[in-house]
Scaffold this active site. Structure first.
Site, mmCIF file in Angstrom:
data_model
loop_
_atom_site.group_PDB
_atom_site.id
_atom_site.type_symbol
_atom_site.label_atom_id
_atom_site.label_comp_id
_atom_site.label_asym_id
_atom_site.label_seq_id
_atom_site.Cartn_x
_atom_site.Cartn_y
_atom_site.Cartn_z
ATOM 1 N N ARG A 162 0.728 -1.461 0.184
ATOM 2 C CA ARG A 162 0.411 -0.051 0.345
ATOM 3 C C ARG A 162 0.238 1.600 -0.566
ATOM 4 O O ARG A 162 1.657 1.503 0.574
ATOM 5 C CB ARG A 162 -0.565 0.227 0.794
ATOM 6 C CG ARG A 162 -2.188 0.083 0.992
ATOM 7 C CD ARG A 162 -2.835 -0.018 2.122
ATOM 8 N NE ARG A 162 -3.391 0.617 3.137
ATOM 9 C CZ ARG A 162 -3.517 1.162 4.099
ATOM 10 N NH1 ARG A 162 -4.449 -0.432 4.312
ATOM 11 N NH2 ARG A 162 -3.979 2.213 4.660
ATOM 12 N N ARG A 173 1.010 8.892 10.799
ATOM 13 C CA ARG A 173 -0.067 7.194 10.438
ATOM 14 C C ARG A 173 -0.658 7.296 12.402
ATOM 15 O O ARG A 173 -1.470 7.725 12.775
ATOM 16 C CB ARG A 173 -0.329 6.519 9.782
ATOM 17 C CG ARG A 173 -0.427 6.781 8.282
ATOM 18 C CD ARG A 173 -0.550 5.479 7.361
ATOM 19 N NE ARG A 173 -1.560 4.287 7.574
ATOM 20 C CZ ARG A 173 -1.132 3.230 7.117
ATOM 21 N NH1 ARG A 173 0.051 3.198 7.029
ATOM 22 N NH2 ARG A 173 -1.843 2.257 7.220
HETATM 23 P P1 ADP Z 1 -5.269 1.938 8.692
HETATM 24 O O1 ADP Z 1 -6.071 1.643 9.905
HETATM 25 O O2 ADP Z 1 -4.373 0.931 8.145
HETATM 26 O O3 ADP Z 1 -4.127 3.167 8.987
HETATM 27 P P2 ADP Z 1 -6.867 2.650 6.666
HETATM 28 O O4 ADP Z 1 -7.627 1.695 5.631
HETATM 29 O O5 ADP Z 1 -8.116 2.437 8.123
HETATM 30 O O6 ADP Z 1 -5.450 1.796 7.375
HETATM 31 O O7 ADP Z 1 -7.393 4.148 6.386
HETATM 32 C C1 ADP Z 1 -6.523 4.732 5.822
HETATM 33 C C2 ADP Z 1 -6.073 6.000 5.141
HETATM 34 O O8 ADP Z 1 -7.608 6.437 4.516
HETATM 35 C C3 ADP Z 1 -6.120 7.334 6.148
HETATM 36 O O9 ADP Z 1 -4.434 6.856 6.708
HETATM 37 C C4 ADP Z 1 -6.167 8.090 5.985
HETATM 38 O O10 ADP Z 1 -5.589 8.911 5.192
HETATM 39 C C5 ADP Z 1 -8.335 7.821 5.080
HETATM 40 N N1 ADP Z 1 -9.089 7.226 6.697
HETATM 41 C C6 ADP Z 1 -9.932 6.233 6.553
HETATM 42 N N2 ADP Z 1 -11.221 6.553 7.512
HETATM 43 C C7 ADP Z 1 -10.702 7.633 7.610
HETATM 44 C C8 ADP Z 1 -11.692 8.725 8.419
HETATM 45 N N3 ADP Z 1 -12.761 7.957 9.687
HETATM 46 N N4 ADP Z 1 -11.540 9.815 8.653
HETATM 47 C C9 ADP Z 1 -10.914 10.464 8.150
HETATM 48 N N5 ADP Z 1 -9.847 9.920 6.970
HETATM 49 C C10 ADP Z 1 -9.810 8.310 6.783
#
Ligand code: ADP
Ligand code: ZN
Length: 223
Positions: A162, A173
């Site tokens: 990713r 993050r």
């Molecule tokens: P992880 O939990 O492994 O960081 P996710 O797949 O949940 O990854 O999320 C990837 C990216 O998508 C986040 O780093 C953010 O940029 C965006 N994102 C996902 N869910 C949200 C949310 N609820 N609010 C804001 N950004 C989000």
């Protein structure tokens, strides 16, 4: 009796939320709603939402609340969400949590449980840097296997990393999680909804632990 199931999976990036969320959703027969998956799909299809979200995601920052709340309001309005859903990656800010409550109040769907997958930072960095996903079956090829393969061990598909799993982005993050999402732990603790589950160990071990805690929490009589 109310047989709806509304749950949230909370935890730092790389805690294994996604993997566990798929299993929990299947067990309780509700859709697994992952904001990360929905956003990545929108980025790939170059939709308006995807174009707006891409730069935030790439840097490991949160996509603005308004966009995410709109996305969730739409998604939980679908027919398949009538009897509940499992939210994975949402809410991630206090503002999102408050908006979610408004949406759920309109639907008279209270939150049953918020499961927190607890994992230490070092383990997170280790997991994320060895995370390779399959283009075909979408699974995480190395989850819990301790090895890094060239092709998907499940289907032989091609693997990729990713874009936000690069080391520099992972640190951001984690910071974003601590600053913006971790306060939700206390928030849900205060509402007596938090279920803390140790996220260390093999995928199956964690699932067992998680299912046992969920059963105890949701049906105390049984157990
Ligand atoms: P992880 O939990 O492994 O960081 P996710 O797949 O949940 O990854 O999320 C990837 C990216 O998508 C986040 O780093 C953010 O940029 C965006 N994102 C996902 N869910 C949200 C949310 N609820 N609010 C804001 N950004 C989000
Ligand atoms: Zn595969």
């Amino acid at each position: 009796m109310d047989n709806r199931f509304v749950a949230i999976m909370l935890g730092p990036p790389g805690a294994g939320k996604g993997t566990q969320a798929v299993r929990v959703a299947e067990h309780y027969q509700v859709p697994h709603i992952s904001t990360g998956d929905i956003l990545r799909d929108n980025v790939a299809r170059e939709t308006e939402l995807g174009l707006k979200a891409h730069s935030f995601m790439e840097g490991g920052d949160l996509v603005p609340d308004e966009l995410i709340i709109e996305l969730i309001a739409d998604r939980i309005g679908h027919d398949d969400a009538e009897n509940g859903f499992l939210l994975d990656g949402f809410p991630r800010t206090l503002a999102q949590a408050v908006s979610l409550e408004d949406l759920l109040r309109e639907r008279e769907m209270p939150i049953d449980v918020v499961a927190l997958l607890d994992v230490e930072d070092e383990e997170i960095v280790r997991r994320i840097s060895s995370r390779f996903l399959c283009r075909e079956c979408k699974r995480d090829a190395n989850a819990g296997q301790g090895t890094i393969s060239d092709v998907c061990p499940h289907c032989g598909g091609e693997l990729y990393q990713r874009e936000d799993d690069k080391a520099e982005t992972v640190q951001n993050r984690l910071e974003v999680y601590r600053r913006q999402t971790a306060p939700l732990v206390e928030y849900y603790e205060g509402k007596n909804l938090l279920l803390k589950v140790d996220g260390f160990g093999r995928v199956d071990e964690i699932s067992n632990r998680l299912f046992k805690s969920l059963e105890r929490e949701l049906d105390p009589e049984a157990g």
